[in-house]
Design a protein around this motif. Structure first.
Motif, PDB file in Angstrom:
ATOM      1  N   THR A  68       0.807  -1.231   0.000  1.00 27.82           N
ATOM      2  CA  THR A  68       0.000   0.000   0.000  1.00 27.82           C
ATOM      3  C   THR A  68       0.836   1.275   0.000  1.00 27.82           C
ATOM      4  N   MET A  69       2.102   1.196   0.358  1.00 26.49           N
ATOM      5  CA  MET A  69       2.936   2.390   0.566  1.00 26.49           C
ATOM      6  C   MET A  69       2.277   3.331   1.589  1.00 26.49           C
ATOM      7  N   ASN A  70       1.545   2.726   2.496  1.00 25.71           N
ATOM      8  CA  ASN A  70       0.834   3.439   3.573  1.00 25.71           C
ATOM      9  C   ASN A  70      -0.254   4.382   3.050  1.00 25.71           C
ATOM     10  N   ARG A  71      -0.744   4.100   1.837  1.00 26.80           N
ATOM     11  CA  ARG A  71      -1.805   4.941   1.282  1.00 26.80           C
ATOM     12  C   ARG A  71      -3.007   4.067   0.940  1.00 26.80           C
ATOM     13  N   ALA A  72      -4.173   4.595   1.268  1.00 29.78           N
ATOM     14  CA  ALA A  72      -5.376   3.759   1.152  1.00 29.78           C
ATOM     15  C   ALA A  72      -6.054   3.871  -0.206  1.00 29.78           C
ATOM     16  N   ASP A  73      -5.919   5.040  -0.859  1.00 25.01           N
ATOM     17  CA  ASP A  73      -6.808   5.334  -1.993  1.00 25.01           C
ATOM     18  C   ASP A  73      -6.819   4.264  -3.076  1.00 25.01           C
ATOM     19  N   LEU A  74      -5.651   3.894  -3.607  1.00 23.97           N
ATOM     20  CA  LEU A  74      -5.634   2.934  -4.709  1.00 23.97           C
ATOM     21  C   LEU A  74      -6.063   1.543  -4.242  1.00 23.97           C
ATOM     22  N   ALA A  75      -5.548   1.112  -3.090  1.00 26.35           N
ATOM     23  CA  ALA A  75      -5.922  -0.216  -2.585  1.00 26.35           C
ATOM     24  C   ALA A  75      -7.444  -0.287  -2.386  1.00 26.35           C
ATOM     25  N   PHE A  76      -7.999   0.784  -1.834  1.00 25.33           N
ATOM     26  CA  PHE A  76      -9.442   0.811  -1.584  1.00 25.33           C
ATOM     27  C   PHE A  76     -10.219   0.716  -2.901  1.00 25.33           C
ATOM     28  N   ALA A  77      -9.775   1.498  -3.901  1.00 25.58           N
ATOM     29  CA  ALA A  77     -10.469   1.510  -5.200  1.00 25.58           C
ATOM     30  C   ALA A  77     -10.409   0.134  -5.860  1.00 25.58           C
ATOM     31  N   ILE A  78      -9.232  -0.508  -5.793  1.00 23.63           N
ATOM     32  CA  ILE A  78      -9.090  -1.822  -6.424  1.00 23.63           C
ATOM     33  C   ILE A  78      -9.976  -2.843  -5.707  1.00 23.63           C
ATOM     34  N   CYS A  79      -9.986  -2.769  -4.377  1.00 19.62           N
ATOM     35  CA  CYS A  79     -10.862  -3.680  -3.623  1.00 19.62           C
ATOM     36  C   CYS A  79     -12.322  -3.474  -4.030  1.00 19.62           C
ATOM     37  N   HIS A  80     -12.705  -2.214  -4.192  1.00 17.58           N
ATOM     38  CA  HIS A  80     -14.073  -1.930  -4.624  1.00 17.58           C
ATOM     39  C   HIS A  80     -14.356  -2.617  -5.956  1.00 17.58           C
ATOM     40  N   MET A  81     -13.392  -2.513  -6.881  1.00 14.17           N
ATOM     41  CA  MET A  81     -13.555  -3.110  -8.211  1.00 14.17           C
ATOM     42  C   MET A  81     -13.747  -4.624  -8.145  1.00 14.17           C
ATOM     43  N   ILE A  82     -13.125  -5.264  -7.149  1.00  7.71           N
ATOM     44  CA  ILE A  82     -13.244  -6.726  -7.095  1.00  7.71           C
ATOM     45  C   ILE A  82     -14.326  -7.166  -6.096  1.00  7.71           C
ATOM     46  N   GLY A  83     -15.147  -6.197  -5.716  1.00  6.91           N
ATOM     47  CA  GLY A  83     -16.320  -6.539  -4.915  1.00  6.91           C
ATOM     48  C   GLY A  83     -16.076  -6.575  -3.425  1.00  6.91           C
ATOM     49  N   ILE A  84     -14.889  -6.119  -2.985  1.00  5.53           N
ATOM     50  CA  ILE A  84     -14.626  -6.089  -1.538  1.00  5.53           C
ATOM     51  C   ILE A  84     -15.003  -4.697  -1.041  1.00  5.53           C
ATOM     52  N   ARG A  85     -16.053  -4.641  -0.280  1.00  2.00           N
ATOM     53  CA  ARG A  85     -16.642  -3.368   0.136  1.00  2.00           C
ATOM     54  C   ARG A  85     -16.764  -3.335   1.655  1.00  2.00           C
ATOM     55  N   PRO A  86     -16.787  -2.150   2.260  1.00  2.00           N
ATOM     56  CA  PRO A  86     -17.016  -2.084   3.703  1.00  2.00           C
ATOM     57  C   PRO A  86     -18.318  -2.794   4.031  1.00  2.00           C
ATOM     58  N   GLY A  87     -18.250  -3.665   5.009  1.00  2.00           N
ATOM     59  CA  GLY A  87     -19.469  -4.343   5.424  1.00  2.00           C
ATOM     60  C   GLY A  87     -19.814  -5.559   4.593  1.00  2.00           C
ATOM     61  N   LEU A  88     -19.106  -5.763   3.476  1.00  2.00           N
ATOM     62  CA  LEU A  88     -19.381  -6.932   2.639  1.00  2.00           C
ATOM     63  C   LEU A  88     -18.191  -7.865   2.577  1.00  2.00           C
ATOM     64  N   ALA A  89     -17.008  -7.308   2.913  1.00  2.00           N
ATOM     65  CA  ALA A  89     -15.791  -8.066   2.653  1.00  2.00           C
ATOM     66  C   ALA A  89     -15.753  -9.377   3.402  1.00  2.00           C
ATOM     67  N   ASN A  90     -15.268 -10.403   2.713  1.00  2.00           N
ATOM     68  CA  ASN A  90     -15.050 -11.730   3.292  1.00  2.00           C
ATOM     69  C   ASN A  90     -16.246 -12.210   4.100  1.00  2.00           C
ATOM     70  N   GLY A  91     -17.405 -11.999   3.576  1.00  2.00           N
ATOM     71  CA  GLY A  91     -18.599 -12.424   4.293  1.00  2.00           C
ATOM     72  C   GLY A  91     -19.149 -11.291   5.121  1.00  2.00           C
ATOM     73  N   GLY A  92     -18.277 -10.429   5.595  1.00  2.00           N
ATOM     74  CA  GLY A  92     -18.502  -9.099   6.080  1.00  2.00           C
ATOM     75  C   GLY A  92     -19.342  -8.832   7.304  1.00  2.00           C
ATOM     76  N   SER A  93     -19.864  -9.812   8.022  1.00  2.00           N
ATOM     77  CA  SER A  93     -20.808  -9.457   9.068  1.00  2.00           C
ATOM     78  C   SER A  93     -20.197  -8.572  10.137  1.00  2.00           C
ATOM     79  N   ASP A  94     -18.939  -8.817  10.522  1.00  2.00           N
ATOM     80  CA  ASP A  94     -18.432  -7.991  11.620  1.00  2.00           C
ATOM     81  C   ASP A  94     -18.021  -6.625  11.110  1.00  2.00           C
ATOM     82  N   ALA A  95     -17.622  -6.554   9.800  1.00  2.00           N
ATOM     83  CA  ALA A  95     -17.308  -5.243   9.255  1.00  2.00           C
ATOM     84  C   ALA A  95     -18.569  -4.375   9.250  1.00  2.00           C
ATOM     85  N   ALA A  96     -19.702  -5.001   9.010  1.00  2.00           N
ATOM     86  CA  ALA A  96     -20.938  -4.244   8.954  1.00  2.00           C
ATOM     87  C   ALA A  96     -21.278  -3.644  10.310  1.00  2.00           C
ATOM     88  N   ALA A  97     -20.770  -4.265  11.351  1.00  2.00           N
ATOM     89  CA  ALA A  97     -21.073  -3.782  12.697  1.00  2.00           C
ATOM     90  C   ALA A  97     -20.217  -2.590  13.100  1.00  2.00           C
TER      91      ALA A  97
END
Ligand code: FAD
Length: 306
Positions: free
Chosen positions: A276-305
Protein backbone atom coordinates in the motif's frame (compact mmCIF):
# COMPACT_ATOMS: atom_id res chain seq x y z
CA UNK A 1 -13.12 -6.89 -21.87
CA UNK A 2 -12.60 -7.10 -18.15
CA UNK A 3 -15.80 -5.23 -17.25
CA UNK A 4 -17.85 -7.92 -19.03
CA UNK A 5 -16.04 -10.71 -17.24
CA UNK A 6 -16.52 -8.87 -13.97
CA UNK A 7 -20.23 -8.30 -14.51
CA UNK A 8 -20.68 -12.06 -14.75
CA UNK A 9 -19.12 -12.45 -11.30
CA UNK A 10 -21.24 -10.33 -8.90
CA UNK A 11 -20.29 -12.63 -6.01
CA UNK A 12 -16.58 -12.12 -6.54
CA UNK A 13 -15.95 -10.36 -3.19
CA UNK A 14 -17.10 -13.45 -1.31
CA UNK A 15 -14.42 -15.62 -2.81
CA UNK A 16 -11.53 -13.16 -2.78
CA UNK A 17 -9.34 -12.37 0.19
CA UNK A 18 -6.90 -9.48 0.54
CA UNK A 19 -4.06 -8.43 2.82
CA UNK A 20 -2.31 -5.06 3.07
CA UNK A 21 1.31 -4.21 3.73
CA UNK A 22 2.45 -1.11 5.59
CA UNK A 23 5.85 0.25 6.57
CA UNK A 24 6.53 1.71 10.02
CA UNK A 25 6.21 5.50 10.03
CA UNK A 26 9.32 7.63 10.65
CA UNK A 27 7.64 10.62 12.26
CA UNK A 28 4.38 11.90 13.70
CA UNK A 29 2.99 13.11 10.37
CA UNK A 30 3.66 9.76 8.74
CA UNK A 31 2.14 8.02 11.75
CA UNK A 32 -1.04 10.09 11.39
CA UNK A 33 -1.21 9.27 7.69
CA UNK A 34 -0.67 5.57 8.31
CA UNK A 35 -3.41 5.55 10.90
CA UNK A 36 -5.86 7.21 8.48
CA UNK A 37 -4.95 4.48 6.00
CA UNK A 38 -5.45 1.73 8.57
CA UNK A 39 -8.86 3.11 9.52
CA UNK A 40 -9.93 3.51 5.89
CA UNK A 41 -8.94 -0.06 5.00
CA UNK A 42 -10.12 -1.70 8.23
CA UNK A 43 -13.79 -2.07 7.18
CA UNK A 44 -12.66 -4.11 4.17
CA UNK A 45 -11.84 -6.89 6.67
CA UNK A 46 -8.51 -7.97 5.18
CA UNK A 47 -7.25 -11.44 6.07
CA UNK A 48 -4.24 -9.74 7.71
CA UNK A 49 -2.07 -6.64 7.46
CA UNK A 50 1.70 -6.76 7.68
CA UNK A 51 4.31 -4.28 8.86
CA UNK A 52 7.78 -4.29 7.31
CA UNK A 53 11.08 -4.46 9.17
CA UNK A 54 13.98 -2.20 8.17
CA UNK A 55 17.48 -3.29 7.28
CA UNK A 56 19.63 -4.29 10.22
CA UNK A 57 16.76 -3.95 12.66
CA UNK A 58 16.71 -0.20 11.99
CA UNK A 59 12.94 -0.12 12.49
CA UNK A 60 12.80 -2.61 15.36
CA UNK A 61 11.05 -0.22 17.78
CA UNK A 62 8.89 1.41 15.12
CA UNK A 63 7.77 -1.92 13.67
CA UNK A 64 6.93 -3.13 17.18
CA UNK A 65 5.05 0.07 18.02
CA UNK A 66 3.05 -0.06 14.78
CA UNK A 67 2.16 -3.72 15.15
CA UNK A 68 1.19 -3.16 18.77
CA UNK A 69 -1.06 -0.23 17.91
CA UNK A 70 -2.79 -2.20 15.17
CA UNK A 71 -3.29 -5.08 17.63
CA UNK A 72 -4.74 -2.86 20.32
CA UNK A 73 -6.56 -0.13 18.44
CA UNK A 74 -8.08 -1.87 15.44
CA UNK A 75 -9.80 -5.11 14.56
CA UNK A 76 -7.07 -5.99 12.09
CA UNK A 77 -4.76 -8.95 12.53
CA UNK A 78 -1.16 -7.75 12.15
CA UNK A 79 1.77 -9.84 10.92
CA UNK A 80 5.30 -8.72 11.78
CA UNK A 81 8.04 -8.86 9.15
CA UNK A 82 11.42 -10.07 10.46
CA UNK A 83 14.81 -10.07 8.75
CA UNK A 84 18.19 -11.65 9.53
CA UNK A 85 20.34 -8.65 8.57
CA UNK A 86 23.14 -7.58 10.93
CA UNK A 87 21.76 -9.48 13.90
CA UNK A 88 22.91 -12.57 15.73
CA UNK A 89 20.58 -15.55 16.10
CA UNK A 90 20.08 -14.65 19.76
CA UNK A 91 19.05 -11.09 18.87
CA UNK A 92 16.61 -12.25 16.20
CA UNK A 93 15.13 -14.85 18.56
CA UNK A 94 14.69 -12.15 21.20
CA UNK A 95 12.80 -9.85 18.81
CA UNK A 96 10.59 -12.74 17.70
CA UNK A 97 9.92 -13.48 21.38
CA UNK A 98 8.95 -9.84 21.99
CA UNK A 99 6.46 -9.97 19.12
CA UNK A 100 5.04 -13.23 20.45
CA UNK A 101 4.56 -11.76 23.94
CA UNK A 102 2.76 -8.85 22.34
CA UNK A 103 0.29 -11.31 20.77
CA UNK A 104 1.69 -11.70 17.25
CA UNK A 105 0.97 -15.10 15.69
CA UNK A 106 1.94 -14.40 12.08
CA UNK A 107 5.42 -13.51 10.81
CA UNK A 108 6.73 -12.63 7.37
CA UNK A 109 10.22 -14.17 7.49
CA UNK A 110 12.89 -12.65 5.24
CA UNK A 111 16.61 -12.71 4.88
CA UNK A 112 16.55 -9.00 4.11
CA UNK A 113 18.79 -6.77 2.03
CA UNK A 114 22.25 -5.60 3.07
CA UNK A 115 22.25 -2.39 5.09
CA UNK A 116 24.08 -0.71 2.17
CA UNK A 117 20.98 -1.31 0.04
CA UNK A 118 19.52 -3.56 -2.64
CA UNK A 119 22.24 -4.79 -5.00
CA UNK A 120 25.09 -4.77 -2.46
CA UNK A 121 26.56 -8.18 -1.67
CA UNK A 122 24.78 -9.86 1.24
CA UNK A 123 27.01 -10.99 4.09
CA UNK A 124 25.30 -12.83 6.91
CA UNK A 125 26.11 -11.78 10.48
CA UNK A 126 28.82 -14.22 11.69
CA UNK A 127 26.45 -15.56 14.34
CA UNK A 128 23.27 -14.88 12.44
CA UNK A 129 20.77 -16.71 10.29
CA UNK A 130 21.96 -16.66 6.73
CA UNK A 131 18.70 -16.88 4.79
CA UNK A 132 14.94 -16.88 4.95
CA UNK A 133 14.74 -20.66 5.39
CA UNK A 134 16.84 -20.59 8.58
CA UNK A 135 14.70 -17.77 9.94
CA UNK A 136 11.50 -19.71 9.27
CA UNK A 137 12.89 -22.62 11.31
CA UNK A 138 13.85 -20.27 14.16
CA UNK A 139 10.38 -18.72 14.27
CA UNK A 140 8.64 -22.09 14.17
CA UNK A 141 10.95 -23.16 17.01
CA UNK A 142 9.17 -20.63 19.20
CA UNK A 143 5.65 -21.80 18.35
CA UNK A 144 3.18 -23.03 15.79
CA UNK A 145 2.88 -19.68 13.99
CA UNK A 146 1.69 -18.68 10.57
CA UNK A 147 4.90 -17.88 8.65
CA UNK A 148 4.81 -16.18 5.27
CA UNK A 149 7.91 -15.97 3.08
CA UNK A 150 8.99 -14.24 -0.12
CA UNK A 151 8.77 -15.60 -3.66
CA UNK A 152 10.11 -14.10 -6.88
CA UNK A 153 8.18 -14.68 -10.13
CA UNK A 154 11.10 -13.11 -12.01
CA UNK A 155 13.78 -14.80 -9.87
CA UNK A 156 15.65 -13.15 -7.02
CA UNK A 157 18.37 -10.91 -8.50
CA UNK A 158 21.11 -12.76 -6.54
CA UNK A 159 19.92 -16.15 -7.69
CA UNK A 160 21.85 -17.77 -10.56
CA UNK A 161 18.68 -19.49 -11.82
CA UNK A 162 15.10 -20.42 -10.96
CA UNK A 163 16.18 -23.84 -9.70
CA UNK A 164 18.19 -22.16 -6.90
CA UNK A 165 15.20 -20.01 -6.02
CA UNK A 166 12.83 -22.99 -5.90
CA UNK A 167 15.35 -24.88 -3.83
CA UNK A 168 15.31 -22.03 -1.28
CA UNK A 169 11.52 -21.83 -1.34
CA UNK A 170 11.28 -25.58 -0.77
CA UNK A 171 13.65 -25.29 2.21
CA UNK A 172 11.40 -22.60 3.66
CA UNK A 173 8.35 -24.85 3.24
CA UNK A 174 10.21 -27.81 4.77
CA UNK A 175 11.03 -25.55 7.74
CA UNK A 176 7.39 -24.59 8.26
CA UNK A 177 6.48 -21.71 5.94
CA UNK A 178 2.73 -21.60 5.42
CA UNK A 179 2.40 -19.06 2.59
CA UNK A 180 4.59 -17.27 0.06
CA UNK A 181 3.97 -13.67 -0.98
CA UNK A 182 5.52 -12.59 -4.25
CA UNK A 183 7.64 -9.64 -5.14
CA UNK A 184 5.51 -7.25 -7.19
CA UNK A 185 5.21 -7.92 -10.92
CA UNK A 186 3.19 -6.46 -13.79
CA UNK A 187 3.05 -9.39 -16.20
CA UNK A 188 0.54 -11.99 -15.03
CA UNK A 189 1.94 -14.63 -17.38
CA UNK A 190 5.19 -14.54 -15.37
CA UNK A 191 3.30 -15.16 -12.14
CA UNK A 192 1.24 -17.99 -13.62
CA UNK A 193 4.33 -19.67 -15.06
CA UNK A 194 6.12 -19.30 -11.72
CA UNK A 195 3.28 -20.94 -9.79
CA UNK A 196 3.13 -23.80 -12.30
CA UNK A 197 6.88 -24.37 -11.94
CA UNK A 198 6.63 -24.25 -8.16
CA UNK A 199 3.89 -26.89 -8.21
CA UNK A 200 5.98 -29.06 -10.54
CA UNK A 201 8.85 -28.62 -8.06
CA UNK A 202 6.59 -30.03 -5.33
CA UNK A 203 5.86 -26.71 -3.58
CA UNK A 204 2.20 -26.58 -2.62
CA UNK A 205 1.77 -23.67 -0.19
CA UNK A 206 -0.35 -20.72 -1.41
CA UNK A 207 1.74 -18.31 -3.51
CA UNK A 208 -0.06 -15.01 -3.05
CA UNK A 209 0.59 -12.34 -5.69
CA UNK A 210 2.04 -9.10 -4.31
CA UNK A 211 0.32 -6.22 -6.08
CA UNK A 212 1.94 -2.80 -6.19
CA UNK A 213 -0.50 -0.05 -7.10
CA UNK A 214 1.59 2.54 -8.92
CA UNK A 215 1.46 5.67 -6.78
CA UNK A 216 4.48 7.14 -8.55
CA UNK A 217 5.57 5.53 -11.79
CA UNK A 218 9.08 7.07 -11.72
CA UNK A 219 9.78 5.66 -8.27
CA UNK A 220 8.33 2.26 -9.12
CA UNK A 221 10.44 1.97 -12.29
CA UNK A 222 13.56 2.88 -10.33
CA UNK A 223 12.84 0.43 -7.52
CA UNK A 224 11.85 -2.33 -9.96
CA UNK A 225 15.17 -2.15 -11.75
CA UNK A 226 16.98 -2.68 -8.44
CA UNK A 227 14.94 -5.64 -7.29
CA UNK A 228 14.76 -7.49 -10.60
CA UNK A 229 11.13 -6.77 -11.48
CA UNK A 230 10.44 -6.10 -15.14
CA UNK A 231 8.51 -2.95 -16.10
CA UNK A 232 6.80 -3.71 -19.43
CA UNK A 233 6.85 -1.07 -22.17
CA UNK A 234 3.04 -0.93 -22.20
CA UNK A 235 3.06 0.13 -18.54
CA UNK A 236 5.56 2.93 -19.16
CA UNK A 237 3.42 4.02 -22.10
CA UNK A 238 0.30 4.26 -19.91
CA UNK A 239 1.99 6.59 -17.42
CA UNK A 240 3.91 8.53 -20.04
CA UNK A 241 3.39 12.28 -19.68
CA UNK A 242 1.62 12.06 -16.31
CA UNK A 243 4.58 13.08 -14.12
CA UNK A 244 2.90 16.40 -13.28
CA UNK A 245 -0.70 15.27 -13.41
CA UNK A 246 -1.36 13.50 -10.11
CA UNK A 247 -5.07 13.16 -10.66
CA UNK A 248 -4.85 11.38 -14.01
CA UNK A 249 -1.89 9.34 -12.73
CA UNK A 250 -4.07 8.04 -9.87
CA UNK A 251 -6.96 7.20 -12.21
CA UNK A 252 -4.64 5.33 -14.56
CA UNK A 253 -3.00 3.53 -11.63
CA UNK A 254 -6.37 2.34 -10.32
CA UNK A 255 -7.32 1.12 -13.80
CA UNK A 256 -4.00 -0.69 -14.33
CA UNK A 257 -4.02 -2.47 -10.97
CA UNK A 258 -7.73 -3.38 -11.23
CA UNK A 259 -7.10 -4.85 -14.65
CA UNK A 260 -4.19 -6.88 -13.28
CA UNK A 261 -6.16 -8.19 -10.31
CA UNK A 262 -9.29 -8.99 -12.35
CA UNK A 263 -7.18 -10.90 -14.85
CA UNK A 264 -5.59 -12.89 -12.01
CA UNK A 265 -9.06 -13.68 -10.65
CA UNK A 266 -10.00 -14.95 -14.12
CA UNK A 267 -6.95 -17.20 -13.87
CA UNK A 268 -8.21 -18.64 -10.59
CA UNK A 269 -6.31 -16.52 -8.04
CA UNK A 270 -8.29 -15.70 -4.91
CA UNK A 271 -5.77 -14.11 -2.46
CA UNK A 272 -4.01 -10.80 -3.01
CA UNK A 273 -1.40 -8.91 -1.00
CA UNK A 274 -1.26 -5.16 -1.63
CA UNK A 275 1.88 -3.10 -1.13
CA UNK A 276 0.00 0.00 0.00
CA UNK A 277 2.94 2.39 0.57
CA UNK A 278 0.83 3.44 3.57
CA UNK A 279 -1.81 4.94 1.28
CA UNK A 280 -5.38 3.76 1.15
CA UNK A 281 -6.81 5.33 -1.99
CA UNK A 282 -5.63 2.93 -4.71
CA UNK A 283 -5.92 -0.22 -2.58
CA UNK A 284 -9.44 0.81 -1.58
CA UNK A 285 -10.47 1.51 -5.20
CA UNK A 286 -9.09 -1.82 -6.42
CA UNK A 287 -10.86 -3.68 -3.62
CA UNK A 288 -14.07 -1.93 -4.62
CA UNK A 289 -13.55 -3.11 -8.21
CA UNK A 290 -13.24 -6.73 -7.10
CA UNK A 291 -16.32 -6.54 -4.92
CA UNK A 292 -14.63 -6.09 -1.54
CA UNK A 293 -16.64 -3.37 0.14
CA UNK A 294 -17.02 -2.08 3.70
CA UNK A 295 -19.47 -4.34 5.42
CA UNK A 296 -19.38 -6.93 2.64
CA UNK A 297 -15.79 -8.07 2.65
CA UNK A 298 -15.05 -11.73 3.29
CA UNK A 299 -18.60 -12.42 4.29
CA UNK A 300 -18.50 -9.10 6.08
CA UNK A 301 -20.81 -9.46 9.07
CA UNK A 302 -18.43 -7.99 11.62
CA UNK A 303 -17.31 -5.24 9.25
CA UNK A 304 -20.94 -4.24 8.95
CA UNK A 305 -21.07 -3.78 12.70
CA UNK A 306 -18.32 -1.14 12.58
P1 FAD B 1 16.00 -15.61 0.77
O1 FAD B 1 14.71 -16.28 0.47
O2 FAD B 1 16.79 -16.13 1.91
O3 FAD B 1 16.90 -15.64 -0.51
C1 FAD B 1 16.38 -15.08 -1.71
C2 FAD B 1 16.98 -15.79 -2.91
O4 FAD B 1 18.33 -15.42 -3.04
C3 FAD B 1 16.93 -17.27 -2.75
O5 FAD B 1 15.79 -17.78 -3.39
C4 FAD B 1 18.21 -17.75 -3.34
O6 FAD B 1 17.96 -18.24 -4.63
C5 FAD B 1 19.08 -16.53 -3.41
N1 FAD B 1 20.18 -16.66 -2.47
C6 FAD B 1 20.15 -16.40 -1.15
N2 FAD B 1 21.34 -16.61 -0.62
C7 FAD B 1 22.12 -17.03 -1.64
C8 FAD B 1 23.46 -17.43 -1.73
N3 FAD B 1 24.26 -17.43 -0.66
N4 FAD B 1 23.93 -17.80 -2.95
C9 FAD B 1 23.12 -17.80 -4.04
N5 FAD B 1 21.84 -17.42 -4.00
C10 FAD B 1 21.37 -17.07 -2.82
N6 FAD B 1 13.13 -6.52 3.07
C11 FAD B 1 13.29 -5.92 4.29
O7 FAD B 1 14.40 -5.46 4.60
N7 FAD B 1 12.25 -5.78 5.18
C12 FAD B 1 11.01 -6.26 4.91
O8 FAD B 1 10.10 -6.13 5.72
C13 FAD B 1 10.79 -6.90 3.63
N8 FAD B 1 9.58 -7.41 3.31
C14 FAD B 1 9.43 -8.12 2.13
C15 FAD B 1 8.20 -8.73 1.86
C16 FAD B 1 8.01 -9.46 0.70
C17 FAD B 1 6.67 -10.11 0.43
C18 FAD B 1 9.09 -9.59 -0.26
C19 FAD B 1 8.90 -10.36 -1.54
C20 FAD B 1 10.31 -8.98 0.01
C21 FAD B 1 10.51 -8.25 1.21
N9 FAD B 1 11.74 -7.66 1.53
C22 FAD B 1 11.91 -7.03 2.74
C23 FAD B 1 12.86 -7.72 0.57
C24 FAD B 1 13.78 -8.93 0.83
O9 FAD B 1 14.39 -8.79 2.10
C25 FAD B 1 14.84 -8.99 -0.25
O10 FAD B 1 14.25 -9.33 -1.47
C26 FAD B 1 16.08 -9.81 0.04
O11 FAD B 1 17.04 -9.54 -0.98
C27 FAD B 1 15.88 -11.31 0.07
O12 FAD B 1 15.21 -11.73 1.18
P2 FAD B 1 14.50 -13.19 1.13
O13 FAD B 1 13.90 -13.50 2.42
O14 FAD B 1 13.68 -13.27 -0.08
O15 FAD B 1 15.81 -14.06 0.94
Amino acid sequence: MSQFRFSRRPDIGDSVSVSFEFFPPRNDDMEARLWETVKRLEPLAPHFVSVTYGAGGSTRERTARTVNRILNQSRLVPAAHMTCVDASRAEVDEVVGEFVSMGIRHFVALRGDPAEGVGARYRPHPEGYSNGAELVAAIRNQGDFDVSVSAYPEKHPESPDFATDFDMLRRKVDNGATRAITQFFFDNDLYERYVERARRAGIYIPIVPGILPVHNFGQVANFASRCGAHVPAWLAERFDGLQNDAQTHALVAAAVASEQVLDLIERGVSDFHFYTMNRADLAFAICHMIGIRPGLANGGSDAAAA
